[in-house]
Scaffold this active site. Sequence first.
Site, PDB file in Angstrom:
ATOM      1  N   THR A  29      -0.021  -0.892  -0.036  1.00  0.00           N
ATOM      2  CA  THR A  29       0.182   0.156  -0.350  1.00  0.00           C
ATOM      3  C   THR A  29       0.644   1.370   0.216  1.00  0.00           C
ATOM      4  OG1 THR A  29      -1.517  -0.929   1.320  1.00  0.00           O
ATOM      5  CG2 THR A  29      -2.042   0.837   1.401  1.00  0.00           C
ATOM      6  N   LYS A  74      -6.593   6.330   0.899  1.00  0.00           N
ATOM      7  CA  LYS A  74      -6.292   4.765   1.393  1.00  0.00           C
ATOM      8  C   LYS A  74      -6.616   4.027   2.215  1.00  0.00           C
ATOM      9  CE  LYS A  74      -3.111   2.672   4.945  1.00  0.00           C
ATOM     10  NZ  LYS A  74      -1.776   2.457   5.509  1.00  0.00           N
ATOM     11  N   THR A  75      -7.485   3.499   1.750  1.00  0.00           N
ATOM     12  CA  THR A  75      -8.404   2.196   2.616  1.00  0.00           C
ATOM     13  C   THR A  75      -7.946   0.194   2.151  1.00  0.00           C
ATOM     14  OG1 THR A  75     -10.616   1.670   3.265  1.00  0.00           O
ATOM     15  CG2 THR A  75      -9.899   2.304   1.101  1.00  0.00           C
ATOM     16  N   HIS A  76      -8.411  -0.087   3.426  1.00  0.00           N
ATOM     17  CA  HIS A  76      -8.179  -1.655   3.310  1.00  0.00           C
ATOM     18  C   HIS A  76      -9.141  -2.136   3.759  1.00  0.00           C
ATOM     19  CE1 HIS A  76      -3.951  -0.595   4.087  1.00  0.00           C
ATOM     20  NE2 HIS A  76      -3.991  -1.167   4.826  1.00  0.00           N
ATOM     21  N   LYS A  95      11.510  -5.556   4.708  1.00  0.00           N
ATOM     22  CA  LYS A  95      12.386  -6.650   3.437  1.00  0.00           C
ATOM     23  C   LYS A  95      11.880  -6.658   1.846  1.00  0.00           C
ATOM     24  CE  LYS A  95      13.868  -9.837   6.109  1.00  0.00           C
ATOM     25  NZ  LYS A  95      13.853 -12.233   5.943  1.00  0.00           N
ATOM     26  N   GLY A  96      10.933  -6.061   1.604  1.00  0.00           N
ATOM     27  CA  GLY A  96      10.556  -5.707   0.381  1.00  0.00           C
ATOM     28  C   GLY A  96      10.408  -6.908  -0.632  1.00  0.00           C
TER      29      GLY A  96
HETATM   30  P1  A3P Z   1       7.911  -6.485   4.079  1.00  0.00           P
HETATM   31  O1  A3P Z   1       7.250  -6.771   5.939  1.00  0.00           O
HETATM   32  O2  A3P Z   1       7.436  -8.367   3.215  1.00  0.00           O
HETATM   33  O3  A3P Z   1       8.684  -6.393   3.686  1.00  0.00           O
HETATM   34  P2  A3P Z   1       1.731  -2.444   3.138  1.00  0.00           P
HETATM   35  O4  A3P Z   1       2.586  -0.309   2.865  1.00  0.00           O
HETATM   36  O5  A3P Z   1       0.896  -2.624   2.305  1.00  0.00           O
HETATM   37  O6  A3P Z   1       1.637  -1.901   5.339  1.00  0.00           O
HETATM   38  O7  A3P Z   1       3.083  -3.208   3.030  1.00  0.00           O
HETATM   39  C1  A3P Z   1       3.835  -3.764   3.510  1.00  0.00           C
HETATM   40  C2  A3P Z   1       5.516  -4.671   2.731  1.00  0.00           C
HETATM   41  O8  A3P Z   1       5.416  -2.747   1.975  1.00  0.00           O
HETATM   42  C3  A3P Z   1       5.954  -4.173   3.097  1.00  0.00           C
HETATM   43  O9  A3P Z   1       6.679  -6.057   3.226  1.00  0.00           O
HETATM   44  C4  A3P Z   1       6.988  -3.301   2.807  1.00  0.00           C
HETATM   45  O10 A3P Z   1       8.502  -3.534   3.456  1.00  0.00           O
HETATM   46  C5  A3P Z   1       6.970  -3.226   1.088  1.00  0.00           C
HETATM   47  N1  A3P Z   1       7.016  -2.189   1.138  1.00  0.00           N
HETATM   48  C6  A3P Z   1       7.592  -0.724   1.167  1.00  0.00           C
HETATM   49  N2  A3P Z   1       8.107   0.177   0.136  1.00  0.00           N
HETATM   50  C7  A3P Z   1       8.232  -1.357  -0.314  1.00  0.00           C
HETATM   51  C8  A3P Z   1       9.401  -0.450  -1.621  1.00  0.00           C
HETATM   52  N3  A3P Z   1       9.491   0.839  -2.210  1.00  0.00           N
HETATM   53  N4  A3P Z   1       9.909  -2.088  -2.555  1.00  0.00           N
HETATM   54  C9  A3P Z   1       9.180  -2.767  -2.108  1.00  0.00           C
HETATM   55  N5  A3P Z   1       8.797  -3.452  -0.835  1.00  0.00           N
HETATM   56  C10 A3P Z   1       7.795  -2.196  -0.353  1.00  0.00           C
END
Ligand code: A3P
Length: 356
Positions: free
Chosen positions: A76, A157-159, A310-311
């Site tokens: 997100t 933003k919404t879930h 971790k991404g």
């Molecule tokens: P991980 O916990 O697997 O690393 P959200 O924004 O919906 O909460 O999602 C968070 C997830 O997106 C996390 O996954 C985060 O690390 C990942 N994320 C955030 N920024 C990112 C980026 N620039 N590239 C890849 N993944 C990213």
Amino acid sequence: MTTSSNNFPLEIKDLDPEEADEIHKHFFKGYQNGFLRVGPKGYFFTNGIKVDIKNTYNMPIRPDDTFVVTFPKSGTTWTQELVWMVANNLDYEKSDSIPLHERFLFLDMFMVINSDITKNYMKDFVKGDERLLKIIEKVTTPGTENAAKLPSPRFIKTHMPFSLLPPKLLDTAKVVYVARDPRDAVVSYYHHHKLFHFMGYTGDFKQYWEYFIQNKIDFTPYFPHVIEAWEQRNHPNLLFLFYEDMLKDLPKAVRQVAEFLGKTMTDEQVSRLCDRLKFDNFKKNPMLNFEVGGRDLGWITKKDRTFIRKGKSGDWREHFDEQMTAQAQRWIADNLRGTDLRFPTITDSDLASYNK
Ligand code: A3P
């Protein structure tokens, strides 16, 4: 108790107190208010959502609104920044000076954290700091009230799944929906619930996974959430993206968003934006990594845990044992049977092997 009303046609059903107590015991410090399920799909929430769920369903949508809708932990934040930058003609000056969560309203924040316990808990952390109290005030005001106060164009933003959002949303405003392999989403969600003080999950991952597939975590069940969006993927106001596709080819995702929002970008502009969105840069950027208004609010449980973690795609393999892996395969196969939803990491041939 069961309630429903004309302007909110879905049933809201309190979780059986014994079932709720079992979750309270094993679950979140801040989640002590009971739980409920909404509508025929039984979307699971804490009682906190009662205050704003009907207002959310009925909130006025403006034609120049842009929404990012996701099941939690699907990328997100990453998508928000992409969308905001493209929509705002690559305004680096603004995005370098204002944290993303101030540029992009999290509509359900209030509902997710709403409980007196949580609020008081957060206030203890802030210890009278005026600036932080202001942020708390914002996140403890119903999202629909904050949304109504925002000048246009709004970025929201919404879930919430589509069935709990205004029925005219897609016919009125633009929506970007992002989906991620649920095994990676659940791992990320687990870390998320460990990360925040006010959620304070104390169990292990195996237990968390059980709760997840029993649909006892906020915004579950997972598959109906994604399928509701997938079914609308050809609507001209919806752009449906996969996290894994963004990881594989970010410039393509940027171009898709630009086209969707009616913007043109040069190769250089795409490349500069991709650089900003690259995981390592994203993680370091205080306007994006949730440190401003996140860590300094004292919401983070441990200094060694971070929101941008971790991404990666496939990190679930580090967390799932053999039994959970098989269980996940059955769960995925059962839920995708009869649908044409496929993920970049869950193809027809994967499903054929899961079904064996
Ligand atoms: P991980 O916990 O697997 O690393 P959200 O924004 O919906 O909460 O999602 C968070 C997830 O997106 C996390 O996954 C985060 O690390 C990942 N994320 C955030 N920024 C990112 C980026 N620039 N590239 C890849 N993944 C990213």
